[in-house]
Design a protein around this motif. Structure first.
Motif, PDB file in Angstrom:
ATOM      1  N   PRO A 134      34.429  29.300  42.615  1.00  0.00           N
ATOM      2  CA  PRO A 134      35.881  29.439  42.717  1.00  0.00           C
ATOM      3  C   PRO A 134      36.453  30.727  42.131  1.00  0.00           C
ATOM      4  O   PRO A 134      37.669  30.865  41.979  1.00  0.00           O
ATOM      5  N   GLU A 135      35.606  31.698  41.825  1.00  0.00           N
ATOM      6  CA  GLU A 135      36.051  32.861  41.056  1.00  0.00           C
ATOM      7  C   GLU A 135      37.205  33.629  41.689  1.00  0.00           C
ATOM      8  O   GLU A 135      38.087  34.126  40.986  1.00  0.00           O
ATOM      9  N   VAL A 136      37.218  33.780  43.036  1.00  0.00           N
ATOM     10  CA  VAL A 136      38.290  34.581  43.643  1.00  0.00           C
ATOM     11  C   VAL A 136      39.656  33.939  43.456  1.00  0.00           C
ATOM     12  O   VAL A 136      40.681  34.613  43.558  1.00  0.00           O
ATOM     13  N   SER A 137      39.696  32.642  43.174  1.00  0.00           N
ATOM     14  CA  SER A 137      40.978  31.992  42.887  1.00  0.00           C
ATOM     15  C   SER A 137      41.525  32.402  41.529  1.00  0.00           C
ATOM     16  O   SER A 137      42.676  32.115  41.205  1.00  0.00           O
ATOM     17  N   LEU A 138      40.688  33.076  40.735  1.00  0.00           N
ATOM     18  CA  LEU A 138      41.086  33.598  39.431  1.00  0.00           C
ATOM     19  C   LEU A 138      41.262  35.115  39.463  1.00  0.00           C
ATOM     20  O   LEU A 138      41.520  35.736  38.439  1.00  0.00           O
ATOM     21  N   GLY A 139      41.068  35.704  40.637  1.00  0.00           N
ATOM     22  CA  GLY A 139      41.201  37.152  40.742  1.00  0.00           C
ATOM     23  C   GLY A 139      39.975  37.920  40.304  1.00  0.00           C
ATOM     24  O   GLY A 139      40.055  39.103  39.995  1.00  0.00           O
ATOM     25  N   VAL A 140      38.818  37.249  40.305  1.00  0.00           N
ATOM     26  CA  VAL A 140      37.565  37.890  39.907  1.00  0.00           C
ATOM     27  C   VAL A 140      36.501  37.481  40.917  1.00  0.00           C
ATOM     28  O   VAL A 140      36.809  36.779  41.892  1.00  0.00           O
ATOM     29  N   ILE A 141      35.279  37.946  40.768  1.00  0.00           N
ATOM     30  CA  ILE A 141      34.188  37.542  41.654  1.00  0.00           C
ATOM     31  C   ILE A 141      33.080  36.903  40.821  1.00  0.00           C
ATOM     32  O   ILE A 141      33.061  37.032  39.590  1.00  0.00           O
ATOM     33  N   PRO A 142      32.156  36.200  41.465  1.00  0.00           N
ATOM     34  CA  PRO A 142      30.998  35.695  40.708  1.00  0.00           C
ATOM     35  C   PRO A 142      30.274  36.866  40.040  1.00  0.00           C
ATOM     36  O   PRO A 142      30.035  37.888  40.683  1.00  0.00           O
ATOM     37  N   GLY A 143      29.941  36.700  38.779  1.00  0.00           N
ATOM     38  CA  GLY A 143      29.361  37.815  38.029  1.00  0.00           C
ATOM     39  C   GLY A 143      28.000  37.543  37.431  1.00  0.00           C
ATOM     40  O   GLY A 143      27.428  38.396  36.759  1.00  0.00           O
ATOM     41  N   TYR A 144      27.467  36.344  37.668  1.00  0.00           N
ATOM     42  CA  TYR A 144      26.153  35.996  37.125  1.00  0.00           C
ATOM     43  C   TYR A 144      25.131  35.809  38.241  1.00  0.00           C
ATOM     44  O   TYR A 144      24.287  34.923  38.187  1.00  0.00           O
ATOM     45  N   GLY A 145      25.222  36.660  39.264  1.00  0.00           N
ATOM     46  CA  GLY A 145      24.245  36.633  40.341  1.00  0.00           C
ATOM     47  C   GLY A 145      24.667  35.844  41.565  1.00  0.00           C
ATOM     48  O   GLY A 145      23.915  35.762  42.535  1.00  0.00           O
ATOM     49  N   GLY A 146      25.877  35.277  41.553  1.00  0.00           N
ATOM     50  CA  GLY A 146      26.306  34.411  42.645  1.00  0.00           C
ATOM     51  C   GLY A 146      26.413  35.095  43.987  1.00  0.00           C
ATOM     52  O   GLY A 146      26.064  34.514  45.023  1.00  0.00           O
ATOM     53  N   ALA A 230      31.399  45.524  40.139  1.00  0.00           N
ATOM     54  CA  ALA A 230      32.564  44.952  40.823  1.00  0.00           C
ATOM     55  C   ALA A 230      33.219  43.854  39.995  1.00  0.00           C
ATOM     56  O   ALA A 230      34.447  43.727  39.956  1.00  0.00           O
ATOM     57  N   PHE A 231      32.393  43.060  39.312  1.00  0.00           N
ATOM     58  CA  PHE A 231      32.913  42.019  38.423  1.00  0.00           C
ATOM     59  C   PHE A 231      33.740  42.658  37.314  1.00  0.00           C
ATOM     60  O   PHE A 231      34.859  42.241  37.025  1.00  0.00           O
ATOM     61  N   GLY A 232      33.204  43.699  36.688  1.00  0.00           N
ATOM     62  CA  GLY A 232      33.937  44.388  35.627  1.00  0.00           C
ATOM     63  C   GLY A 232      35.235  44.982  36.119  1.00  0.00           C
ATOM     64  O   GLY A 232      36.273  44.879  35.460  1.00  0.00           O
ATOM     65  N   GLU A 233      35.222  45.593  37.312  1.00  0.00           N
ATOM     66  CA  GLU A 233      36.427  46.207  37.865  1.00  0.00           C
ATOM     67  C   GLU A 233      37.533  45.183  38.097  1.00  0.00           C
ATOM     68  O   GLU A 233      38.720  45.507  38.002  1.00  0.00           O
ATOM     69  N   SER A 234      37.139  43.945  38.389  1.00  0.00           N
ATOM     70  CA  SER A 234      38.138  42.894  38.613  1.00  0.00           C
ATOM     71  C   SER A 234      39.029  42.685  37.391  1.00  0.00           C
ATOM     72  O   SER A 234      40.198  42.308  37.524  1.00  0.00           O
ATOM     73  N   PHE A 235      38.477  42.941  36.206  1.00  0.00           N
ATOM     74  CA  PHE A 235      39.228  42.713  34.975  1.00  0.00           C
ATOM     75  C   PHE A 235      40.376  43.715  34.799  1.00  0.00           C
ATOM     76  O   PHE A 235      41.238  43.515  33.960  1.00  0.00           O
ATOM     77  N   GLY A 236      40.391  44.772  35.595  1.00  0.00           N
ATOM     78  CA  GLY A 236      41.463  45.762  35.512  1.00  0.00           C
ATOM     79  C   GLY A 236      42.573  45.531  36.519  1.00  0.00           C
ATOM     80  O   GLY A 236      43.474  46.367  36.641  1.00  0.00           O
ATOM     81  N   THR A 237      42.544  44.414  37.242  1.00  0.00           N
ATOM     82  CA  THR A 237      43.538  44.154  38.278  1.00  0.00           C
ATOM     83  C   THR A 237      44.634  43.214  37.790  1.00  0.00           C
ATOM     84  O   THR A 237      44.412  42.375  36.911  1.00  0.00           O
ATOM     85  N   GLU A 238      45.813  43.342  38.422  1.00  0.00           N
ATOM     86  CA  GLU A 238      46.907  42.412  38.134  1.00  0.00           C
ATOM     87  C   GLU A 238      46.564  41.004  38.605  1.00  0.00           C
ATOM     88  O   GLU A 238      46.970  40.014  37.992  1.00  0.00           O
ATOM     89  N   ASP A 239      45.810  40.915  39.711  1.00  0.00           N
ATOM     90  CA  ASP A 239      45.434  39.602  40.228  1.00  0.00           C
ATOM     91  C   ASP A 239      44.575  38.827  39.231  1.00  0.00           C
ATOM     92  O   ASP A 239      44.701  37.602  39.107  1.00  0.00           O
ATOM     93  N   PHE A 240      43.693  39.527  38.507  1.00  0.00           N
ATOM     94  CA  PHE A 240      42.877  38.845  37.508  1.00  0.00           C
ATOM     95  C   PHE A 240      43.743  38.295  36.380  1.00  0.00           C
ATOM     96  O   PHE A 240      43.577  37.149  35.958  1.00  0.00           O
TER      97      PHE A 240
END
Length: 258
Positions: A134-146, A230-240
């Motif tokens: 469900p990560e994209v519902s939080l504004g991020v992507i799977p980051g542990y190999g998903g 890409a996971f790390g970059e998500s943390f810099g977005t307003e959506d996250f």
């Protein structure tokens, strides 16, 4: 060794690791990831342990995801470090372990929980299990190999759908996708896994470890490194920020695409 967040016991050559945070639906925080890494390593180094089973405590959840409160305020750099360290300590570590690992998925396996199950060498699910990323519902992507293991297991199209919709699938759907090997009643799950473990234990441990290495080699790419960045970059977005804040405030997120 005594643990705070997991249980670990070995009997008759089978090591069982149980994530034991039932009040948090066994969510993975950093301390639990460290303890899991230590337990997997200890069993792998114990020649008497021939197979490892990982499961969750209680009847509701295998692992219902990561502990979002721990990283909701992370920066891009901290997000990237979170994914890199988690993959090194646990997810890639389990994936490449010489000792066979069976995930006994006994309920919800979401986000990091499904990623942990996918890092195991194969998966058995109880009939009440539900799985998703469900990560994209939080504004991020799977980051542990998903983003890497799910397409390998279910194919690109199904993986894209699961990741983009952030939805859950049932145990039977997971079986039809090839995500899990078997679906059994919850009360029979652990015994069923132990039955398969006993079959594995009749064979050469050296040959099995080499087979694991050979099979894993066919999937070696740079995709995991791409995912970490890409996971790390998500943390810099307003959506996250909006996604994690909405989750913690128990409301629906309103994303702006920024």
């Amino acid at each position: 060794m005594a643990y705070e967040n997991i249980l670990a016991a070995a009997e008759n050559g089978i090591g069982v690791i149980t994530i034991n945070r039932p009040t948090k639906l066994n969510a993975l925080n950093r301390a639990t990831i460290v303890e899991l890494s230590e337990a997997f390593n200890a069993f792998d180094e114990d020649s008497a342990v021939r197979v490892i089973i990982v499961t969750g405590s209680g009847e509701k959840a295998f692992v219902a995801g990561a502990d979002i409160a721990e990283f909701s305020e992370f920066s891009v750099e901290e997000g990237e470090q979170l994914a890199a360290l988690g993959q090194k300590l646990l997810f890639d570590f389990v994936h490449n372990l010489a000792t066979p690992v069976i995930a006994a998925v006994n309920g919800f396996a979401l986000g990091g929980g499904l990623e942990l199950a996918m890092a195991a060498h194969f998966r058995i699910a109880s009939d009440n299990a539900k799985m998703g990323l469900p990560e994209v519902s939080l504004g991020v992507i799977p980051g542990y190999g998903g983003t890497q293991r799910l397409p390998q297991l279910v194919g690109k199209g199904r993986a894209m759908e699961m990741i983009m919709t952030a939805g859950m699938i049932t145990a039977e759907e997971a079986k039809s996708y090839g995500l899990v090997n078997h679906v059994v009643p919850q009360a029979e799950l652990l015994d069923f896994c132990k039955g398969i473990a006993l079959k594995i234990m009749k064979n050469s441990p050296v040959a099995i470890s080499k087979a694991i290495k050979a099979v894993n080699a066919s999937y070696t790419t740079s995709g995991f490194d791409v995912e970490i960045v890409a996971f790390g970059e998500s943390f810099g977005t307003e959506d996250f920020k909006e996604g994690t804040t909405a989750f913690l405030e128990k409301r629906k997120a309103e994303f702006t695409g920024k």
